[in-house]
Design a protein around this motif. Structure first.
Motif, PDB file in Angstrom:
ATOM      1  N   TRP A   1       0.882  -1.182   0.000  1.00 14.88           N
ATOM      2  CA  TRP A   1       0.000   0.000   0.000  1.00 14.88           C
ATOM      3  C   TRP A   1       0.916   1.227   0.000  1.00 14.88           C
ATOM      4  N   ILE A   2       0.962   1.892  -1.155  1.00  9.80           N
ATOM      5  CA  ILE A   2       1.912   3.004  -1.278  1.00  9.80           C
ATOM      6  C   ILE A   2       1.269   4.288  -0.771  1.00  9.80           C
ATOM      7  N   ASN A   3       1.487   4.572   0.480  1.00  4.76           N
ATOM      8  CA  ASN A   3       0.945   5.833   1.017  1.00  4.76           C
ATOM      9  C   ASN A   3       2.012   6.632   1.763  1.00  4.76           C
ATOM     10  N   LYS A   4       3.255   6.133   1.691  1.00  5.98           N
ATOM     11  CA  LYS A   4       4.334   6.914   2.321  1.00  5.98           C
ATOM     12  C   LYS A   4       4.771   8.023   1.366  1.00  5.98           C
ATOM     13  N   GLY A   5       5.482   8.984   1.912  1.00  3.18           N
ATOM     14  CA  GLY A   5       6.050  10.030   1.054  1.00  3.18           C
ATOM     15  C   GLY A   5       5.166  11.233   0.861  1.00  3.18           C
ATOM     16  N   ARG A   6       4.089  11.311   1.621  1.00  2.00           N
ATOM     17  CA  ARG A   6       3.169  12.452   1.486  1.00  2.00           C
ATOM     18  C   ARG A   6       3.868  13.770   1.867  1.00  2.00           C
ATOM     19  N   TYR A   7       4.938  13.640   2.651  1.00  4.38           N
ATOM     20  CA  TYR A   7       5.679  14.850   3.061  1.00  4.38           C
ATOM     21  C   TYR A   7       6.282  15.591   1.854  1.00  4.38           C
ATOM     22  N   GLN A   8       6.395  14.859   0.728  1.00  7.81           N
ATOM     23  CA  GLN A   8       6.982  15.491  -0.468  1.00  7.81           C
ATOM     24  C   GLN A   8       6.046  16.507  -1.116  1.00  7.81           C
ATOM     25  N   ALA A   9       4.811  16.554  -0.633  1.00  4.66           N
ATOM     26  CA  ALA A   9       3.825  17.475  -1.232  1.00  4.66           C
ATOM     27  C   ALA A   9       4.348  18.904  -1.247  1.00  4.66           C
ATOM     28  N   TYR A  10       5.043  19.295  -0.173  1.00  3.04           N
ATOM     29  CA  TYR A  10       5.533  20.676  -0.093  1.00  3.04           C
ATOM     30  C   TYR A  10       6.514  20.971  -1.224  1.00  3.04           C
ATOM     31  N   GLU A  11       7.497  20.075  -1.411  1.00  2.00           N
ATOM     32  CA  GLU A  11       8.523  20.302  -2.433  1.00  2.00           C
ATOM     33  C   GLU A  11       7.958  20.115  -3.840  1.00  2.00           C
ATOM     34  N   LEU A  12       7.071  19.148  -3.995  1.00  2.00           N
ATOM     35  CA  LEU A  12       6.603  18.804  -5.343  1.00  2.00           C
ATOM     36  C   LEU A  12       5.497  19.721  -5.858  1.00  2.00           C
ATOM     37  N   SER A  13       4.765  20.350  -4.953  1.00  2.00           N
ATOM     38  CA  SER A  13       3.659  21.188  -5.417  1.00  2.00           C
ATOM     39  C   SER A  13       4.184  22.368  -6.228  1.00  2.00           C
ATOM     40  N   PRO A  14       3.647  22.553  -7.442  1.00  2.04           N
ATOM     41  CA  PRO A  14       4.087  23.700  -8.242  1.00  2.04           C
ATOM     42  C   PRO A  14       3.357  24.987  -7.862  1.00  2.04           C
ATOM     43  N   TYR A  15       2.479  24.908  -6.875  1.00  2.00           N
ATOM     44  CA  TYR A  15       1.637  26.055  -6.537  1.00  2.00           C
ATOM     45  C   TYR A  15       2.095  26.728  -5.235  1.00  2.00           C
ATOM     46  N   LYS A  16       1.812  28.018  -5.135  1.00  2.00           N
ATOM     47  CA  LYS A  16       2.131  28.726  -3.885  1.00  2.00           C
ATOM     48  C   LYS A  16       1.102  28.392  -2.821  1.00  2.00           C
ATOM     49  N   GLU A  17      -0.131  28.142  -3.272  1.00  2.00           N
ATOM     50  CA  GLU A  17      -1.200  27.740  -2.342  1.00  2.00           C
ATOM     51  C   GLU A  17      -1.748  26.403  -2.830  1.00  2.00           C
ATOM     52  N   THR A  18      -1.709  25.412  -1.950  1.00  2.00           N
ATOM     53  CA  THR A  18      -2.029  24.052  -2.390  1.00  2.00           C
ATOM     54  C   THR A  18      -3.063  23.399  -1.495  1.00  2.00           C
ATOM     55  N   ILE A  19      -3.947  22.641  -2.139  1.00  2.00           N
ATOM     56  CA  ILE A  19      -4.818  21.729  -1.391  1.00  2.00           C
ATOM     57  C   ILE A  19      -4.341  20.313  -1.699  1.00  2.00           C
TER      58      ILE A  19
END
Lengths: 101, 267
Positions: B72-90
């Motif tokens: 179940w691949i659910n690790k790595g959610r912390y990368q959302a900050y670096e990977l998000s191309p947006y200044k404001e992200t949901i």
């Protein structure tokens, strides 16, 4: 199979308690608004306190428990609008719910 | 100011998370009027799909988490900050059904980061809030997270990475089972650590996350593309018999906990 047939065929009963709780959740969040640097709930308490003063400015404690100086009349009007629109929708859905009783 | 949503979707042997992400992305485009980036891997991308994400980010996922004897691949959610191309992200779970623009309000309530700390279950009013363990914290929920690219939000995601990498240690301290990694638990710990072991009201979305939980199914009331009316049906077990109960909901977002129910819903 459409949902009406599904309900009939499974002899499902409408759950008033769950529907009531759902409506409460739904409309409670609709009363929230961020204005003038604070987060407010357009409920009876907040509207009443804003109405009971006559000053232009007023310091209120917002839902984050922060004191915020607000333009009283402007916030009051905003909260009244939100209150009326949310509770009207709430009432309409509530009447639909009551009709199923 | 750029604003968008980010979804993580890695297929498992049982579920097509990429298809779920596509479905959710279309609803985000429609109801929230914002672009969607998907974080996925090579094996999950559908070649048949015609939908165009704003951005597709391919990573090599951490496959060390197991649930029900499957990866179940659910690790790595912390990368959302670096990977998000947006200044404001949901940041949303792919099984979150968007039916309104309510999430947009979260941008008004936070400077940095916010998530849910309370949940409600359709058909189960009054269910107690989940705790990490009997003597630990109330669980925060990683299902819906709104953040801006600020120093503090970066700290929270870095802390999330640290908790993920030391999950067994935190599980031992807080007496929860470490066998299956849960983003909700890691987020609970990370946010509290960054806040000095407390919670700040501004980090909390001030309404409840609505779940469709166990023994509960959801059916769309119409075939319309942007349908927002559903029948929620519950199998109420009483004296060895099932009594079916239902309610009708409309224009309300919800999170489907049972993936099979979500898959049926998006067919």
């Amino acid at each position: 199979m459409d949902t009406k047939t599904l309900i009939t065929e499974s002899k499902a009963r409408f759950s008033h308690n769950s529907a009531k709780a759902y409506l409460q959740e739904k409309y409670s969040s609709k009363l929230l608004v961020a204005e003038q640097g604070g987060l407010w709930k357009a409920d009876a308490v907040t509207i009443n306190i804003l109405s009971s003063f006559t000053t232009k400015k007023l310091v209120l404690i917002d839902t984050f428990n922060n004191p915020v100086e607000v333009d009283r009349k402007e916030l009051l009007n905003k909260l009244k609008d939100i209150y009326v629109s949310a509770t009207s929708e709430y009432y309409a859905e509530w009447k639909e719910l009551e009709a199923k009783r | 100011m750029s604003r968008g949503a980010i979804l993580f979707a890695f297929n498992s042997t049982k579920y097509d998370y990429y298809a779920m992400a596509e479905y959710t992305a279309k609803r985000i485009n429609h109801f929230l009027d914002m672009p969607v980036t998907v974080v996925t891997d090579k094996n999950s991308i559908s070649k048949k799909s015609k939908y165009k994400f704003d951005k597709v980010i391919i990573i090599d996922p951490d496959k060390t988490n197991m649930r029900d004897q499957a990866i179940w691949i659910n690790k790595g959610r912390y990368q959302a900050y670096e990977l998000s191309p947006y200044k404001e992200t949901i940041l949303l779970d792919v099984d979150y059904m968007v039916n309104s623009d309510r999430i947009l309000k979260t941008f008004d309530i936070t400077e940095d980061f916010c998530c849910h700390d309370k949940t409600s279950f359709y058909m189960h009013p009054g269910v107690p809030q989940e705790l990490l363990s009997a003597y630990s914290y109330n669980t925060l929920w990683a299902t819906v997270v709104t953040f801006r690219k600020t120093k503090r939000a970066k700290q929270i995601f870095e802390c999330l990475e640290m908790v993920q990498k030391n999950y067994d240690h935190y599980a031992a301290i807080h007496s929860f089972v470490s066998g299956v990694y849960r983003n909700d638990y890691a987020l609970t710990l990370a946010l509290r650590i960054v806040n000095g072991h407390t919670l700040l009201p501004g980090d909390i979305i001030p309404w409840n996350l609505l779940h469709v939980g166990k023994n509960t199914s959801v059916y769309a009331n119409s075939d319309k593309k942007w349908n927002t009316e559903y029948t929620v049906m519950f199998d109420n077990w009483q004296k060895g018999k099932i009594r079916k109960e239902y309610i009708t909901i409309k224009d309300t977002d919800f999170h489907v906990m049972n993936k099979d129910v979500f898959v049926d819903l998006i067919k």
